[in-house]
Design a protein around this motif. Structure first.
Motif, PDB file in Angstrom:
ATOM      1  N   TYR A   6     -11.240  11.116  -5.400  1.00 48.82           N
ATOM      2  CA  TYR A   6     -10.535  12.126  -6.200  1.00 48.82           C
ATOM      3  C   TYR A   6     -11.398  12.614  -7.356  1.00 48.82           C
ATOM      4  O   TYR A   6     -11.280  13.751  -7.786  1.00 48.82           O
ATOM      5  N   ILE A  44       7.993   8.141 -12.171  1.00 50.87           N
ATOM      6  CA  ILE A  44       7.183   9.248 -11.633  1.00 50.87           C
ATOM      7  C   ILE A  44       7.949   9.877 -10.467  1.00 50.87           C
ATOM      8  O   ILE A  44       8.279   9.184  -9.498  1.00 50.87           O
ATOM      9  N   PRO A  45       8.228  11.180 -10.546  1.00 53.02           N
ATOM     10  CA  PRO A  45       8.977  11.807  -9.453  1.00 53.02           C
ATOM     11  C   PRO A  45       8.116  12.022  -8.211  1.00 53.02           C
ATOM     12  O   PRO A  45       6.889  12.125  -8.319  1.00 53.02           O
ATOM     13  N   PHE A  46       8.760  12.090  -7.071  1.00 54.45           N
ATOM     14  CA  PHE A  46       8.055  12.520  -5.857  1.00 54.45           C
ATOM     15  C   PHE A  46       7.726  13.988  -6.023  1.00 54.45           C
ATOM     16  O   PHE A  46       8.563  14.784  -6.435  1.00 54.45           O
ATOM     17  N   SER A  47       6.490  14.371  -5.735  1.00 56.78           N
ATOM     18  CA  SER A  47       6.094  15.758  -5.962  1.00 56.78           C
ATOM     19  C   SER A  47       4.943  16.144  -5.041  1.00 56.78           C
ATOM     20  O   SER A  47       3.946  15.421  -4.942  1.00 56.78           O
ATOM     21  N   MET A  68       7.378   7.820  -7.031  1.00 56.18           N
ATOM     22  CA  MET A  68       7.826   8.681  -5.921  1.00 56.18           C
ATOM     23  C   MET A  68       9.342   8.767  -5.853  1.00 56.18           C
ATOM     24  O   MET A  68       9.946   8.679  -4.773  1.00 56.18           O
ATOM     25  N   GLY A 119       0.837  -1.196   0.000  1.00 54.65           N
ATOM     26  CA  GLY A 119       0.000   0.000   0.000  1.00 54.65           C
ATOM     27  C   GLY A 119       0.874   1.249   0.000  1.00 54.65           C
ATOM     28  O   GLY A 119       2.069   1.180   0.326  1.00 54.65           O
ATOM     29  N   GLY A 120       0.291   2.368  -0.374  1.00 54.46           N
ATOM     30  CA  GLY A 120       0.992   3.651  -0.280  1.00 54.46           C
ATOM     31  C   GLY A 120       2.126   3.831  -1.261  1.00 54.46           C
ATOM     32  O   GLY A 120       3.055   4.596  -1.005  1.00 54.46           O
ATOM     33  N   VAL A 121       2.064   3.147  -2.398  1.00 53.94           N
ATOM     34  CA  VAL A 121       3.179   3.220  -3.361  1.00 53.94           C
ATOM     35  C   VAL A 121       2.855   4.076  -4.592  1.00 53.94           C
ATOM     36  O   VAL A 121       3.722   4.311  -5.424  1.00 53.94           O
ATOM     37  N   GLY A 122       1.584   4.504  -4.704  1.00 51.62           N
ATOM     38  CA  GLY A 122       1.211   5.348  -5.848  1.00 51.62           C
ATOM     39  C   GLY A 122       0.285   4.677  -6.849  1.00 51.62           C
ATOM     40  O   GLY A 122       0.160   5.145  -7.980  1.00 51.62           O
ATOM     41  N   LYS A 123      -0.395   3.609  -6.436  1.00 50.98           N
ATOM     42  CA  LYS A 123      -1.346   2.938  -7.348  1.00 50.98           C
ATOM     43  C   LYS A 123      -2.491   3.876  -7.730  1.00 50.98           C
ATOM     44  O   LYS A 123      -2.837   4.023  -8.903  1.00 50.98           O
ATOM     45  N   THR A 124      -3.103   4.469  -6.697  1.00 51.80           N
ATOM     46  CA  THR A 124      -4.276   5.302  -6.958  1.00 51.80           C
ATOM     47  C   THR A 124      -3.886   6.570  -7.720  1.00 51.80           C
ATOM     48  O   THR A 124      -4.578   6.978  -8.646  1.00 51.80           O
ATOM     49  N   ALA A 125      -2.744   7.160  -7.338  1.00 48.54           N
ATOM     50  CA  ALA A 125      -2.277   8.346  -8.069  1.00 48.54           C
ATOM     51  C   ALA A 125      -2.064   7.992  -9.540  1.00 48.54           C
ATOM     52  O   ALA A 125      -2.407   8.769 -10.446  1.00 48.54           O
ATOM     53  N   VAL A 136       1.415  16.216  -6.485  1.00 51.66           N
ATOM     54  CA  VAL A 136       0.579  14.999  -6.519  1.00 51.66           C
ATOM     55  C   VAL A 136      -0.239  14.904  -5.232  1.00 51.66           C
ATOM     56  O   VAL A 136      -1.431  14.583  -5.253  1.00 51.66           O
ATOM     57  N   GLU A 137       0.413  15.212  -4.121  1.00 51.78           N
ATOM     58  CA  GLU A 137      -0.278  15.095  -2.824  1.00 51.78           C
ATOM     59  C   GLU A 137      -1.478  16.032  -2.727  1.00 51.78           C
ATOM     60  O   GLU A 137      -2.390  15.791  -1.948  1.00 51.78           O
ATOM     61  N   TYR A 145       3.407  11.402 -15.951  1.00 53.06           N
ATOM     62  CA  TYR A 145       2.233  10.531 -16.131  1.00 53.06           C
ATOM     63  C   TYR A 145       1.853  10.447 -17.621  1.00 53.06           C
ATOM     64  O   TYR A 145       1.470   9.386 -18.107  1.00 53.06           O
TER      65      TYR A 145
END
Ligand SMILES: Nc1ncnc2c1ncn2[C@@H]1O[C@H](COP(=O)(O)OP(=O)(O)O)[C@@H](O)[C@H]1O
Ligand SMILES: [Mg+2]
Length: 250
Positions: free
Chosen positions: A47, A206-209, A179, A11-17, A212-213, A235
């Motif tokens: 979202y 995909i860069p950490f940004s 990220m 979880g929390g790896v960027g699937k939904t983003a 996105v948050e 993306y």
């Protein structure tokens, strides 16, 4: 019709983003897109400002397909529809367990949507369950966000092993870096080493940004409110990289 999924055991790896922004990018490219939010947490639905799906009975493939069909919602963006999350999805494994061909039901259900969409994109819950096995068998491409860390290396290796043990087609797995912090030495080292685990690693990272948050504040895809930022461009590049080898629509 091509079926894509955003999946990771973690979880929390960027699937939904990924799912939210890729769905938007696909639609920008003229692909009639259906986003299926399979995570009971419903972040992708949130979202897109789409309410939870109406509860429906999940007795068999037919009633599940009918439930999905009743819950198709238009997003604010023409050409992009959503089947929002439903708390009943937490029972997916139980329902699937009781079915014949229990690993192939999702593929059969999605067939229904073939005439109406060019792409179905599934946002998946973390974990590796019977539903995940259905996702693996239903998807042409399984997009796996990987944060360049040791733990991610471990979970990606677990997934690759699972595919081998279950004789699933490993080439469907398309990991990509998520990220990414280029100034982080470990990230740089892992990005050199990890692609050796799997030949299907996508080139785009995909860069950490912080942009996105902010999706939670804007409640729309990053591409819709910060179209030219580095992460939005990444993306889009990822979308292009995926679309390039896909055959013509069928
Ligand atoms: N590229 C990114 N840069 C910074 N934060 C991100 C990025 N992608 C996702 N996030 C944030 O990290 C958290 C987890 O991302 P999410 O897409 O929900 O992961 P998952 O669906 O794998 O659980 C969220 O708060 C999200 O806003
Ligand atoms: Mg998620």
């Amino acid at each position: 019709m091509n079926v894509l999924s955003a999946y990771s055991i973690k979880g929390g790896v960027g699937k939904t983003a990924l799912a939210v922004n890729l769905a938007y990018a696909l639609r920008e490219r003229g692909q009639r897109t259906l986003l299926l939010d399979l995570d009971p947490q419903g972040a992708a639905s949130f979202y897109f400002r789409v309410d939870c799906a109406e509860k429906f009975r999940m007795r068999n493939a037919h009633s599940m397909a009918a439930g999905f069909r009743r819950n198709v919602r238009e997003s604010d963006f023409p050409g992009l529809d959503i089947i929002p999350s439903n708390l009943a999805y937490r029972n997916f494994d139980l329902v699937l367990e009781g079915m014949a061909k229990r690993r192939k039901q999702l593929r059969a259900m999605l067939e229904e949507f073939k005439p109406d969409y060019d792409v179905i994109l599934m946002d998946c819950p973390p974990n590796i369950t019977l539903l995940s096995e259905n996702v693996f068998r239903a998807s042409d491409i399984i997009l796996v966000p990987v944060i360049p860390t040791i733990l991610s290396q471990r979970t990606l290796a677990q997934l690759i092993d699972f595919f081998r043990d279950e004789e699933l087609p490993g080439k469907r797995l398309r990991p990509f870096f998520s990220m990414v912090q280029k100034r982080n030495k470990m990230h740089r080292e892992m990005m050199n080493a990890l692609p050796e685990l799997h030949p299907g690693f996508l080139k785009t990272a995909i860069p950490f940004s912080a942009d996105v948050e902010k999706m939670g504040l804007h409640r729309k895809p990053l591409l819709a409110y910060s179209s030219a930022c580095e992460a939005a461009r990444a993306y889009r590049a990822l979308c292009n990289e995926i679309l390039a080898p896909l055959g013509p629509r069928s």
